[in-house]
Structures are given as C-alpha cells and as structure tokens.
Design an enzyme around this catalytic site. Structure first.
Site, PDB file in Angstrom:
ATOM      1  N   HIS A 103       3.388 111.048  84.707  1.00 33.01           N
ATOM      2  CA  HIS A 103       3.840 111.418  83.365  1.00 33.01           C
ATOM      3  C   HIS A 103       3.947 110.221  82.422  1.00 33.01           C
ATOM      4  O   HIS A 103       4.362 110.388  81.277  1.00 33.01           O
ATOM      5  CB  HIS A 103       5.216 112.086  83.450  1.00 33.01           C
ATOM      6  CG  HIS A 103       5.184 113.450  84.082  1.00 33.01           C
ATOM      7  ND1 HIS A 103       4.691 114.555  83.437  1.00 33.01           N
ATOM      8  CD2 HIS A 103       5.582 113.867  85.306  1.00 33.01           C
ATOM      9  CE1 HIS A 103       4.791 115.618  84.232  1.00 33.01           C
ATOM     10  NE2 HIS A 103       5.313 115.216  85.370  1.00 33.01           N
ATOM     11  N   GLU A 121       5.513 121.959  94.293  1.00 32.27           N
ATOM     12  CA  GLU A 121       5.924 122.312  92.933  1.00 32.27           C
ATOM     13  C   GLU A 121       5.354 123.647  92.458  1.00 32.27           C
ATOM     14  O   GLU A 121       5.366 123.922  91.250  1.00 32.27           O
ATOM     15  CB  GLU A 121       5.485 121.213  91.967  1.00 32.27           C
ATOM     16  CG  GLU A 121       5.991 119.831  92.328  1.00 32.27           C
ATOM     17  CD  GLU A 121       5.613 118.799  91.304  1.00 32.27           C
ATOM     18  OE1 GLU A 121       6.341 118.670  90.306  1.00 32.27           O
ATOM     19  OE2 GLU A 121       4.576 118.123  91.487  1.00 32.27           O
ATOM     20  N   ASP A 144       8.810 122.218  88.024  1.00 33.94           N
ATOM     21  CA  ASP A 144       7.525 122.895  87.925  1.00 33.94           C
ATOM     22  C   ASP A 144       7.488 124.150  88.794  1.00 33.94           C
ATOM     23  O   ASP A 144       6.770 125.105  88.477  1.00 33.94           O
ATOM     24  CB  ASP A 144       6.389 121.949  88.309  1.00 33.94           C
ATOM     25  CG  ASP A 144       5.988 121.039  87.153  1.00 33.94           C
ATOM     26  OD1 ASP A 144       6.346 121.347  86.005  1.00 33.94           O
ATOM     27  OD2 ASP A 144       5.325 120.021  87.393  1.00 33.94           O
TER      28      ASP A 144
END
Length: 253
Positions: free
Chosen positions: A47, A151, A177
C-alpha cells in the site's frame, strides 16, 4: 547480514510476540518501533510507494534495533522477492493468498536449492561472502519466514490446502479485506468475518503453523490469548501516530 531469526525462535518457544506494519517509508520509524519493545516489523510495499534503497535502509534499521524485518510484497513476484531477500529481509508476507499454488510459487522464489530456485548471491545477507556460502544457503532456507495473509472468502475456504505447503512460518489474518469479500466492508466484528477468522485459526492450529491476529477492539487481544494465540500485529505506526497527534491536540482544550 542474515542472523538468527528472533521472531521465529520466539514463536517456536511459545513466547508472545508483537509487531507493527511500517507504512512510513523511513528507517527512523523502524528503529523507533524496535526500541519501543516490539519483536518484528512488516515493511509495507503493498500500500506504500517506496523505493528499494529505502526498503534496505529500513531492514538495516530493524537489524540495528534487533527486531525481525519482514516485508509485505504486493504479490508473488520472483524478481521482487529476490531483491527484498537480498536486501536482508528475514521473511516475506504475501497478501490476498487464495491458493496452494501461490504458496508453492513463494517457496520457489524465496528458498534456495534444493527446496526452491532463488538465485544465488553473496551480498549483504551473506556478509559479502565472508563465511561459507554453502552454510549461508542452508541457514537462509531455515531462517526465512514465509507468511500468507488470508483476506478473502476463497482464501478461507481453501485455507487447509494453502497451509499444507511445507515451509510456512506464520499465517496472518486480514479481517479488513475479508470483511469486504463477505460484503460487509470495514465491519470486521461482523459474525461472518469472525467466523472466517476462526476457520483460519483452527486450520493453522491443525497445521501447527503460528496464527497472527490483529486485535482491533477491546477484548479481542484477551480472547485470542485464551485461544492460545501468541503472535499479534498491533496495527501500523502511521495510524498510531495519527491518533496520538489527535489526542495530544484534544487534551489541550
């Protein structure tokens, strides 16, 4: 250089370990995390926009602070994993794992022969060839941790198959997620999300692979401890710093 993996050793001894995700691309914050008493750090390349030199400096800072540096890569990319490991990372975290094949590809990318196909190098993890490179290869295969993140609904459904791949060092939950995958974005305490996390934990216990939880609300840490969980990620340093800044400002009024 490659040293004993303290996180791995503590998990094998059944000791509690605490880590943070490093989202600020700076060696200084990693050093602070180590001196604050954490056991490991997950340097985030999924990220965060971060260049390879900064990753290496962050790994070096973790070594200086005597904590275990793991790196979260965006996906199983053999070339990127090679560069991260050659920079000194002691583990690879892979997000959004949904199949056994992903883990098999990770093993091939991260382990030297005869286990995998990682390209040989005598750089900084091998102390630039100061000692026996044959011994280094063996030690690297023993000490590098491979960590899948679960996730998604599909990852939960396939968890037993995913964890059946030899050589995994820990499994990390990804409730945020996962909540989106189940159709309840950010509702990490929703029953369906918690049930998914429990399925992953149960499979990890069956496979004898340490499960790493991310407590988000009061009581969750204690609940996981009572289930026998020893590994915890306590969020990311960016979020902790932001909340501390907010609290500092609010306390003046």
């Amino acid at each position: 250089m490659l040293t004993i993996n303290r996180l791995q050793e503590k998990l094998r001894a059944g000791q509690q370990v605490f880590g943070l995700i490093a989202t600020i691309p700076a060696a200084l914050t990693v050093e602070m995390i180590g001196h604050a008493g954490y056991d490991f750090v997950i340097i985030d390349m999924e990220h965060v926009m971060i260049n390879p030199e900064t990753v290496e400096h962050m790994i070096r800072a973790a070594e200086a602070a005597q904590i275990t540096p793991l790196v979260r890569v965006p996906e199983v990319d053999a070339k990127e994993i090679l560069r991260v490991l050659d920079s000194g990372a002691q583990g690879i975290v892979v997000p959004h794992v949904e199949s056994r094949r992903q883990m098999e590809e990770l093993v091939q990318a991260a382990q030297y022969s005869p286990v995998g196909k990682r390209s040989l190098n005598s750089g900084r993890p091998a102390a630039f060839g100061k000692g026996s490179l044959v011994d280094y290869v063996r030690q690297a295969n023993e000490r590098i941790m491979l960590v899948p993140m679960i996730e998604s609904r599909l990852g939960v459904e396939r968890i037993a198959d995913i964890l059946s791949v030899p050589g995994l060092g820990m499994v990390l939950e990804g409730a945020a997620d996962l909540s989106q995958s189940y159709g309840v974005p950010w509702q990490t305490d929703a029953a369906i999300v918690q049930e998914g996390l429990c399925r992953v934990w149960e499979a990890s216990r069956e496979a004898r692979i340490p499960y790493c939880a991310i407590p988000r609300k009061p009581g969750e840490y204690t609940a996981w401890v009572e289930q026998g969980v020893h590994a915890f990620v306590l969020g990311d340093e960016r979020g902790i710093a932001f909340r501390a800044l907010q609290a500092r400002r609010s306390n003046l009024c």
